[in-house]
Write a protein that holds these residues in place. Sequence first.
Motif: not given
Lengths: 297, 358, 262
Positions: A113-125
């Motif tokens: 569904m979302w692909g297996s590459d590394v993704k950044l997660l930034d929700i403002g923490i």
Amino acid sequence: MLFFIEVTLSGLMAGVMYSLVALGFVLIFKASGIFNFAQGVMALFAALTLVGLMEKFNFPVWLAIIGTIAVMIALAWLIERVMLRHLVNQEPIILFMATIGLAYVLEGVGDIMWGSDVKLLDIGIPQGAWGWLWDQGIYVEKLELFAAGTAAVLVIFLAIFFQKTRIGRALRAVADDHQAALSVGISLNTIWVVVWSVSGIVALVAGIMWGSKSGVQFSLSLIALKALPVLILGGFTSVPGAIIGGMIIGVGEKLAEVYIGPIVGGAIENWFAYMLALAFLLFRPQGLFGDKIIERV
Amino acid sequence: MIYRETGQFKSSYQADQALFPIKQDRYVILGILIVTFAIVPMLLNQYWLNAIMLPFLIYSLAALGLNILTGYCGQVSLGTGGFMAVGAFSVYKLMIAFPELGFIPLVLISGFITAAVGTLFGLPSLRIKGFYLAVATLAAQFFLVWLFNKVGWFYNYNASGMINSPPMTVFGVIITGPEGDMHGKYYLVAAFVAVFALAAKNIARGRIGRNWMAIRDMDIAAELIGVRPLIAKLSAFAVSSFYIGMAGALYFAVWLGSAEPTEAFDINQSFLVLFMIIIGGLGSVLGSFLGAGFLVLMPILLKNIMVDGLGTDAALAAHIEIITVGVLIIGFLIVEPHGLARLWRIAKEKMRLWPFPH
Amino acid sequence: MSTRNIGDVILKVDNIDLSFGVMKVLDNISFDVRQGEIRSIIGPNGAGKSSLLNVINGFYHPQQGTITFKGDTRKQMAPHVAASHGIARTFQNIALFKGMSTLDNIMTGRNLKMKTNLFWQALHIGPARAEELENREAAERIIDFLDIQAIRKKPVGKLPYGLQKRVELGRALAAEPELLLLDEPMAGMNSEEKEDMCRFIIDVNDEFGTTITLIEHDMGVVMDLSDRVLVLDYGKQLADGIPDEVRNNQSVIDAYLGVPHE
């Protein structure tokens, strides 16, 4: 000395992260006796979904989080429908193996569904060093402090949920005695959906924290393996055990890494926690908070 | 041939205790041996032997080992990958240090070394049970793989961290490493598996096997009738690790030819072998074979269908494969939690009564 | 029963105290069992009867007191010591090996009679085979004695309750014990099954001379079978003596709320 404090603090913070994952295990084990090996993959899956919703659909953060929670609840429902209800009364090991199967499925589905590459997660923490302690010469990540705060809030929320709500009390009843709970008309199926949903949400929190720290990628699912020694230390059924156990493991691991690691060639964090938990168990087989078991025949 | 025990009267306990008390079963076993040692090597080409038969047999041996511990003695272990690594690295060091001993003795010695290591990691089983023990065995898994990865002595300080199997012969045929003769490899592995499957069956039906099962079914009662939990559990760990160690040695030296600890022996190996015995049947020698066969064949089959048959993209196919494996495992557990061996037993019961179902 | 020989004291426990945390389970219990007798322990639920058996065969370790078996005095028993010195037992809630057949359960009971090592067992030739056959014969004698030939190869988990109790007795007998501890051998049985079980107990005592200590709730059975009866209540020793004495003991009658037990 400052260095020692810094290492200990950073261990405590890492420990909180382990606790978050261990908490998800404990909730499910307590309510259903299932050792849910998929807990780590659930954290990965939740984080992937969150990132996916934000990147591909341009959801704002709050909406993406709500959306992910909805997905996790739907997932819990699906797991109960398709898997758990057909495995009632099976041996614990069978249920355990089924959750490993589940881990495979979730991993594959998440990747497709979302692909297996590394993704950044930034929700403002907030990121970076925390100023006040930095002024004292100690480096502590803001993110980790934030995680600790979140964990505290989560535990309080869970405590209220279990003590004050009807469904929460029902969950505790099931944990104490399946038969008795069934006999007063609590549906096991509902309980399972609720408890898997709650632990899905806990997995989301864990996924956000770990994802913000080191990106969302497959290795995130491996934090489950880090949480397992916490379980043998704190006990499979104890929420305080998961929290305190997580911190002990976190601190022990960091100290060992810094002070023992260089001597033996490093990278000992994979197994040190297990050895620590094992050594502890040899002296106290009932774990941190367990009662001494009186066996009867 | 009608499968029937009527008319086959036993006049001694010896006959009644025979390995396969029913005549037809003996024919089936004889048939399997003929197929294994005469027909398979004649019919199958190198690809089949290497891609299917060798891993099937080697994993069967590992599954037999884990089944002794988990299926017969009731101790769940997630350390199989680590113990296979002990077998592999032992045989590697031995092949280089003592090639004059011959390959077969070296594999056996590797098994004994693994048995010692397994017994050591089995010690916690005296204090902790169930999932606590399962998690504790992960300590073995992670520690052992780390050890073989970090300590250069184990891989002779090879820059790549890999171990490569030097060529060794059995009866004049090269059977290890990439130059090995495929049929030789097959015969050797098949012989190992046949001998040790028989030994496992013998141990399981004797005093020691009964003590293991007693510990599994009701450990307290077992202790009170004089079964020593210490000896029963540790002997199960030892015998189990012996099998897994030999499987690890053959896996590396005969099948792979070279190995790198973090990939060849990682935790997924532990799960794979555990799946084999669950799907095949806990506490069943036959089940170990069925489970290994199923889990070796299925991914190959899936891959063939998707990549070669349907032309699916390889990365996507890998994802679909892992999902399918997961779904099949869950499905299997739902349909028959006691494994393939149980299905076989039910089928036999039916045959025995056929054509009168009641 | 007049032909039976009651011999010397074979088991003697003195001043046993057992507690779990603050809960005192056994309080200063002393009693003895003579060679060849049938000795009963009675008392209401929670009186500590099973705990006393657990102390005797080493599953619980008392804080105080001594256990003397066949002349050896110990502070506490170890389960394997008890087993190898000839104490066998059955359990209140059947503790059979559910995944194994009747025959295998009984053969497991003969574990201590068997010695061959792993190597011979793996080959299943020579001494291992001879030993297996020899013990199979002994097991078959017990199967005949208990009349359970038909269920020899059946997994015990699927047997009806009464038969499971019988198999459990068989497993204990297989060890050829000198002292047999039976924990509620007749609980949950119908009267026919009870009669059978009584007959087996009397036969074991009579034919093999096995000393028997049993816990039972059925007073009729206890008074009929027993040579002597020990009465426990809340971990304390209430009375000890021949059935008639115990029956007429005022504190025993009080403990049982004055209900006549005939």
